[in-house]
Write an enzyme that holds these catalytic residues in place. Structure first.
Site, PDB file in Angstrom:
ATOM      1  N   SER A  58     -11.237  -1.109  -1.152  1.00 46.82           N
ATOM      2  CA  SER A  58      -9.998  -1.060  -0.384  1.00 46.82           C
ATOM      3  C   SER A  58     -10.243  -1.315   1.084  1.00 46.82           C
ATOM      4  CB  SER A  58      -9.351   0.323  -0.504  1.00 46.82           C
ATOM      5  OG  SER A  58      -8.708   0.470  -1.704  1.00 46.82           O
ATOM      6  N   ASP A  99       0.833  -1.197   0.000  1.00 53.13           N
ATOM      7  CA  ASP A  99       0.000   0.000   0.000  1.00 53.13           C
ATOM      8  C   ASP A  99       0.872   1.253   0.000  1.00 53.13           C
ATOM      9  OD1 ASP A  99      -2.389   1.795   0.704  1.00 53.13           O
ATOM     10  OD2 ASP A  99      -3.289  -0.208   0.761  1.00 53.13           O
ATOM     11  N   HIS A 155      -3.952   6.118   3.125  1.00 49.49           N
ATOM     12  CA  HIS A 155      -4.619   4.891   2.694  1.00 49.49           C
ATOM     13  C   HIS A 155      -4.017   3.644   3.337  1.00 49.49           C
ATOM     14  CE1 HIS A 155      -5.734   1.656  -0.137  1.00 49.49           C
ATOM     15  NE2 HIS A 155      -6.818   2.380  -0.331  1.00 49.49           N
TER      16      HIS A 155
END
Length: 802
Positions: free
Chosen positions: A573, A149, A236
């Site tokens: 996600s 990520d 994220h």
């Protein structure tokens, strides 16, 4: 498209943008970065480096170093800066499986875990089959979740290692040093952190969709790329990591919203972060490098909230995720990936290789409501997260955007609040009602910017799709209402000489019904390469998920507030790490189980009912099908003791490669272990894919004339030894399903038994549409359910290029 692309850092996750000119990656040169994939790593590291060097020297006549990455642990290959001509030459060399241009890619909690627990009806034994002496308090502590990520914010309280035991001795990874990251940032929770040089020069292609509300500030799209540090500059990766395995943190919230105890799905598991993405996107060669390192490091689960958009039908031998995942699974690592966010269109699901566990997104029973109060105190339900400073009483002028049309402007554009369509003097100081139904040209966030720029003090967006996905608007009063509610608002405006309203600050409503529902953005099946593998595999919470965030993000901080330590975002996600956390717990309690056994346990114990004891629906209200959610919504306790599992063997995957068109030489190059007597069937075609030992069944080319015979094998893992399972079938109208035998009698644990499923038509005619059903085995204690889909369409797709 006029909108920004950063939403895909949270939702599309992994937007693959192939080089438009594969020979030109640097201005003034004709060189680009290419990945040379050479299959399984069959020799020692030193030998592999020599092999790569010899291959390069046999083609290149330049002296400068052209290597970007070398892959030598889980598979063999390298990434190098070469010309298109040189790439074609290398592709012809012995031992090379494929050569393809590197890709620029962009990225695809408090209540969610409690909600999943409440949805689970299966009761498990008090003494789980751990295979070791773990106490119940340390369940998951020996599982290592690797996450590919944007990096991690190590100081977050979600990554504290309080009460955690020593790091497992089998861990071989490392915590790298960078300008803003030190090995001391790691601990017994965050045990590994790697990053990858972003030296690959990739051309970025702008995305062409504005279907989704933007979830992040526009400024992030222009932030500098930073792959050379494990520190998260986007948020994220931190969010995903804490969702999968965050430590228990009391009193977590987003400025008081969604307050509660935050925890990951497997809070005792360890985290290893592999930074392959930045705000500018992800690089395919770095993704492969991370897979290669993770295999050597010793992770148990790999979680990738990344995936190509549906319009790029990327071939197996050119897909860095499919390639890396194949070798990870071959080394005993379960790989969990997001399904993508190009829903609700058909054939939009990505990460469709059968060795990947593919996750769709669903809602939970929490709703973020920001109500509109009209004159006369009529309340209209709205959605969205804002900290409105407006008064509670409806005293602010209200106007429909169409009525503020600028002279000479298009009425439809004004109604939609498009740029340069409204009169500033008519907007200033008012709450503006804007249409956002069917407008693909501008995002909700862009329309808010337009209204703010004209002096508007608030906005009410009419939006049916996005109303259950709460975007964050900071201090600006913004809310979304549905079309059926907008009629009352517009009627009030048209019938009043002085329409007024106010927008209330957001409140979180729990025990919302119905939930779960499949999110509108969640990608749908069938798979674009073959309809004979059902994708997605499973659904999990992916809407309005609260999890840890980077501590220096001021992009949407409300006035007078500090940056948030937790944030609420949505996307597949967010669904992916929920399943990764479950997989880590299953692995901890069943350490000898293969990736396919864990995958089967998760799928066959899924639920298909919501918190109203009714069938799960999509967020538009229609009954969800396996194309929406695969086997159903993941449960948390069911997978720990599934009763039976479908183990997809290496031979199944090898046969799959045969069926989709690889020859035996290509398969031998790719696979690490292959039986000496293995050969592709003479008549290999995609129809045979239906017979790989998968937990679900998908059949294509069903014409109603000939029956289809499918075989499956199950393994008894229930711990009861002698037991008898009986079958029940839920078949759609017009389809006859016969299971032979209709009972499976096991005499011991780990025994394998096979059965046949014969599909035939009761009408001897072709199907007009795809139909769904299920096969369930039960022994009175466990229920083992496999969904199936039957289609008359072809399972072959010539566009899927190997």
């Amino acid at each position: 498209m006029k909108g920004n692309t950063i939403f895909f850092l949270f939702c599309s996750l992994f937007l693959v943008s192939f080089l438009e000119d594969t020979g030109a990656a640097q201005a003034g040169t004709n060189y680009g970065v290419y990945i040379v994939y050479m299959g399984a790593a069959a020799s020692t590291n030193g030998s592999l480096r020599d092999d790569h060097a010899r291959l390069m020297s046999s083609v290149l006549r330049r002296k400068e170093n052209t290597l970007v990455h070398t892959y030598r642990h889980g598979f063999s290959g390298f990434a190098a800066r070469i010309s298109e001509k040189e790439a074609r030459s290398i592709a012809q060399k012995p031992g090379v499986v494929s050569v393809f241009p590197d890709t620029q890619v962009e990225l695809h909690t408090t209540r969610s875990w409690d909600f999943l627990k409440y949805q689970t009806s299966v009761k498990i034994d008090s003494k789980p089959n751990t295979g070791n002496d773990q106490s119940s308090s340390s369940v998951g502590s020996d599982s290592i979740i690797g996450i590919l990520d944007t990096g991690i914010w190590p100081e977050s309280e979600s990554f504290n290692d309080k009460d955690m035991g020593p790091i497992p001795s089998r861990w071989k990874g490392t915590c790298v040093k960078a300008d803003d990251f030190n090995p001391s940032n790691c601990n017994r929770k965050l045990i590994g952190a790697r990053s990858y040089d972003d030296s690959a020069d990739i051309k970025t292609t702008t995305t062409t969709t504005t279907k989704y509300q933007k979830k992040y500030d526009d400024s992030a799209a222009t932030a500098p790329a930073k792959l050379h540090t494990p520190r998260d500059t986007v948020g994220h990766g931190t969010h995903v990591a804490s969702t999968a395995a965050g430590s228990t943190v009391a009193s977590a919230s987003y400025y008081g919203l969604a307050d509660g105890t935050a925890k990951g799905g497997s809070p005792s598991s360890r985290i290893a972060m592999y930074t392959v993405c930045s705000s500018a996107g992800c690089v395919g060669s770095a993704i492969l490098a991370a897979f290669d390192d993770a295999i050597a490091d010793g992770v148990d689960v790999l979680s990738l909230s990344l995936g190509a958009p549906s319009y790029i039908r990327i071939g197996l031998k050119s897909d860095p995720i499919a390639i890396g995942a194949f070798h990870a699974v071959d080394h005993g690592i379960i790989v969990v990936c997001s399904a993508g966010n190009d829903g609700p269109e058909s054939e939009s699901v990505v990460n469709i290789a059968p060795w990947i566990l593919t996750v769709a997104a669903s809602t939970i029973d929490r709703d973020f409501q920001s109500k509109v109060v009209l004159g006369g105190n009529k309340v209209i339900k709205g959605e969205g997260i804002n900290f409105s400073p407006l008064k509670q009483s409806p005293e602010y002028p209200l106007i429909y955007a169409k009525n503020a049309k600028k002279s000479g402007a298009n009425e439809a554009e004004a109604r939609n609040c498009n740029p340069d369509s409204m009169d500033k003097d008519l907007i200033k100081g008012k709450i503006v009602v804007c249409n956002n139904v069917g407008d693909e040209n501008y995002s909700a966030r862009e329309k808010i910017s337009v209204v703010k720029g004209l002096g508007g003090i608030g906005i009410v967006l009419i939006d049916d799709k996005s109303s259950r996905v709460a975007s964050t608007y900071g201090s600006f009063p913004a809310t979304l209402i549905k079309s059926n509610d907008s009629a009352e608002v517009l009627s009030y405006i048209n019938s009043s000489s002085n329409p007024v309203a106010t927008i209330l600050p957001t409140v979180a409503v729990t025990e919302y019904k119905p939930a779960p529902a499949i999110a509108y953005f969640s990608a749908r099946g069938p798979s674009y390469d073959t309809m004979n593998v059902l994708k997605p595999d499973i659904a999990a919470p992916g809407v309005d998920i609260l999890a840890a965030w980077i501590a220096n993000d001021t992009s949407q901080t409300p006035q007078g507030k500090e940056p948030p330590l937790y944030n609420v975002i949505s996307g597949t996600s967010m669904a992916c790490p929920h399943v990764s956390g479950v997989a880590a717990t299953v692995k901890s309690q069943n350490p000898t189980w293969s990736p396919s056994a864990i995958k089967s346990a998760i799928m066959t114990t899924a639920t298909q009912t919501n918190n109203m004891k009714a069938p799960i629906t999509t967020d538009s209200g229609s009954i969800a099908t396996p194309y929406d959610y695969g086997a159903g919504e993941v449960t948390t306790s069911g997978p720990l003791q599934p009763g039976l599992v479908y183990e997809t063997r290496t031979t199944d995957y090898l046969n799959y490669l045969c069926y989709i068109g690889l020859d035996i030489d290509g398969i031998k190059a790719i696979a690490k272990t292959i039986p000496n007597d293995f050969a592709c069937p003479r008549d290999s075609n995609s129809d045979y894919v239906s017979n790989i030992n998968y937990p679900s069944i998908a059949i294509s080319k069903f014409d109603g004339k000939a029956s289809k015979n499918i075989s499956r094998t199950v393994t008894n893992v229930g711990g009861d030894g002698k037991t008898v399972y009986a079958v029940s079938v839920d078949a759609p109208s017009g389809i006859v399903v016969k299971v032979i035998p209709d009972q499976l009698t096991f005499t011991k644990n780990n025994e394998k038994l096979s059965y046949q499923v014969i599909f035939s038509s009761s009408t001897a005619t072709s199907l007009k549409e795809d139909v769904f059903g299920s096969i369930t085995w039960t022994n009175g204690k466990f229920k083992v359910r496999s969904p199936f889909v039957v289609s008359s369409k072809s399972g072959d797709n010539d566009e899927y290029v190997l």
